[in-house]
Design an enzyme around this catalytic site. Structure first.
Site, PDB file in Angstrom:
ATOM      1  N   SER A 158       0.786  -1.211   0.000  1.00 38.86           N
ATOM      2  CA  SER A 158       0.000   0.000   0.000  1.00 38.86           C
ATOM      3  C   SER A 158       0.834   1.285   0.000  1.00 38.86           C
ATOM      4  CB  SER A 158      -0.916   0.018   1.235  1.00 38.86           C
ATOM      5  OG  SER A 158      -0.150   0.074   2.429  1.00 38.86           O
ATOM      6  N   SER A 182       3.408  -4.143   2.819  1.00 35.27           N
ATOM      7  CA  SER A 182       3.264  -2.820   2.195  1.00 35.27           C
ATOM      8  C   SER A 182       4.494  -1.926   2.203  1.00 35.27           C
ATOM      9  CB  SER A 182       2.117  -2.059   2.850  1.00 35.27           C
ATOM     10  OG  SER A 182       0.909  -2.520   2.332  1.00 35.27           O
TER      11      SER A 182
HETATM   12  N1  GLN Z   1      -1.425  -6.149   0.499  1.00 35.73           N
HETATM   13  C1  GLN Z   1      -1.779  -6.508   1.841  1.00 35.73           C
HETATM   14  C2  GLN Z   1      -3.222  -6.167   2.092  1.00 35.73           C
HETATM   15  O1  GLN Z   1      -3.849  -5.683   1.229  1.00 35.73           O
HETATM   16  C3  GLN Z   1      -0.882  -5.832   2.811  1.00 35.73           C
HETATM   17  C4  GLN Z   1      -1.167  -4.398   2.991  1.00 35.73           C
HETATM   18  C5  GLN Z   1      -0.268  -3.759   3.985  1.00 35.73           C
HETATM   19  O2  GLN Z   1       0.795  -4.297   4.324  1.00 35.73           O
HETATM   20  N2  GLN Z   1      -0.707  -2.641   4.498  1.00 35.73           N
HETATM   21  O3  GLN Z   1      -3.736  -6.390   3.140  1.00 35.73           O
END
Ligand code: GLN
Length: 491
Positions: A158, A182
């Site tokens: 993210s 993320s």
């Molecule tokens: N891609 C993962 C999710 O959508 C991790 C997101 C993150 O680490 N904030 O939950």
């Protein structure tokens, strides 16, 4: 724009100390770069006036010999961090024009050490996503493109704005958060370095919560040394976060260049996936060979519960998210959509304010926590989580110092290319990173090579709890062997 934007943070620190340039010049160079790169959509809020004021204050301190460790260094801040007096939205419509009256612990520590804020960076809505396409401000462009192609690719998510801005030389480093990958996945997609520290290393206070038992903040930067410098300022005990751990923050930079001779590096066989691109397999082998050449010993290890990590994560994370996001009801913060009664006000506000992916997570989370399903899903996922953690503990108990894996199962993909028909396609991006959050361990992603289309690929190193130093030492060996990667400018 001048060459000042292409310096590493360590080089800029030297230039400032030697008075080769001022922080105001450095900051202005970055502000011009940001202006010229608006097509990337990396920043959702630029704060040039504040940046210049902070730069001038840093210059004063440098002149007086009172400079902090990050004095005058311009940074970008993920829009998940509360910044006093500066709009903070988590890139969700539901937070509207929320302006915090307080500063997150991490950002206040960065300002304490003299850093300069350039603005707020784009991210997936509430940090839910792997491509930065769920932001209410629209997707972020990756400064990298496939050779000979004009297709705009995602920077990962993210923390897509953080990774894109750092790779495109719009800031010298950025804050980011990692709940399931993320920090590390966008770092791998943009040839930047990202470290998710051990759970409890950095305070979560003042960061918009997604899944509180998994969320951990960390830096994205252009070199291993730069990320070590940033982490030192970001880490530390904070009584305002009860999960923050009270152990001293080491001088992470001192770990750079330390010998890795005799270290035992685990290669987990379960990370060798069917259908994984041959290029990723090759990169992994190259990384292992570089560490071996530096004197480390490679050992095959087994993490048998790896295959359950992704499904368990997509129960635990949405469960916690559904609870954390219950506070956005139109009463206190941001958006309010009226109704004939309070229930309708809640419903209208949430229907209007949350995007599709966030709604999906809230529904999944509410479902797995509901009476009758709690034991079958949530409790079971928690048990799996314990087993995943134990896999790593067993491995470290056998004398393994760190574990080497690919950071992602693919290189960056095009905007709109993935997850349209089936969200699981997007969730699969996290296959190598979620285990680390489930176990609360530190993990670093370091650029290690390119695929046949010229896109960057990263390797991940996973460490023992609170042993980020070993990751910096090993990460730098990979960085030295692989070299630096900079995208060709098209924006
Ligand atoms: N891609 C993962 C999710 O959508 C991790 C997101 C993150 O680490 N904030 O939950």
């Amino acid at each position: 724009m001048t060459d000042l934007t292409s310096l590493t943070l360590a080089e800029a620190r030297k230039g400032l100390a030697d008075k080769t340039f001022t922080s105001l010049e450095l900051t202005d160079a970055h502000l011009s770069a940001i202006e010229a790169a608006r097509v990337l959509n990396a920043f959702v809020m630029e704060t040039p006036d504040q940046a210049r004021d902070m730069a001038k204050a840093a210059d004063d301190k440098i002149a007086k010999g009172e400079a902090g460790p990050l004095a005058g260094i311009p940074l970008g801040i993920k829009d998940l961090f509360a910044t006093k007096g500066v709009r903070t939205t988590a890139c969700s419509k539901i937070l509207g024009n929320f302006v915090p009256t307080y500063e997150s612990t991490i950002t206040s520590q960065l300002w304490r050490d003299g850093a300069v804020m350039l603005g707020k960076l784009n991210n997936d809505e509430f940090a839910m996503g792997s491509s930065n396409e769920t932001s209410c401000f629209g997707p972020v462009g990756n400064p990298w493109r496939r050779d000979g192609s004009n297709t705009t690719l995602v920077p990962g998510g993210s923390s897509g704005g953080s990774a894109s801005a750092v790779a495109a030389l719009l800031c010298m480093g950025a804050t980011a958060t990692d709940t399931g990958g993320s920090i590390r996945q966008p770092a791998a997609f943009t040839a930047t370095v990202g470290i998710k520290p051990t759970y409890g290393r950095c305070s979560r206070w003042g960061i918009v919560a997604f899944a509180s038992s998994l969320d951990q903040a960390g830096p994205i930067a252009r070199s291993v040394r730069d990320s070590a410098m940033l982490l030192r300022s970001m880490a530390g005990h904070d009584p305002k976060d009860t999960t923050s751990v009270d152990i001293p923050v080491p001088d992470y930079e001192a770990a750079i260049g330390k010998s890795v001779k005799g270290m035992r590096i685990g290669i987990p066989k379960e990370y060798r996936l069917d259908g994984m691109p041959a290029e990723i397999e090759k990169l992994w082998e190259a990384g292992a060979a570089w560490l071996k050449a530096a004197g480390a010993e490679l050992v095959e290890v087994s993490l048998p519960h790896t295959k359950y990590a992704l499904p368990a994560y997509y129960i635990v994370a949405p469960a916690e998210a559904s609870s954390n996001l219950a506070r956005y009801d139109g009463v206190r913060y941001g958006l309010r959509d009226q109704g004939r009664n309070i229930k309708e006000l809640y419903e209208n506000t949430r229907a209007e304010g949350f995007g599709a992916e966030v709604k999906r997570r809230v529904m999944i989370g509410t479902y797995v926590l509901s009476a009758g399903y709690y034991d079958a899903y949530y409790l079971r996922a928690q048990k799996v989580r314990t087993l995943i953690k134990k896999d790593f503990e067993d491995c470290f108990a056998k004398g393994v110092d760190a574990i080497l894996t690919p950071a992602t199962p693919s290189a960056a993909f095009g905007i709109g290319e993935k997850g349209g028909a089936d969200p699981v396609e997007m969730y699969l991006n996290d296959i190598f990173t979620v285990t680390v959050n489930m176990a609360g361990l530190p993990g670093i992603a370091v650029p290690a090579g390119k695929d046949a289309q010229g896109l960057p690929l990263g390797l991940q190193l996973i460490g023992r709890p609170f042993d980020e130093e070993t990751l910096f030492s090993l990460g730098e060996v990979i960085e030295q062997a692989a070299g630096r990667f900079t995208p060709a400018r098209w924006w």
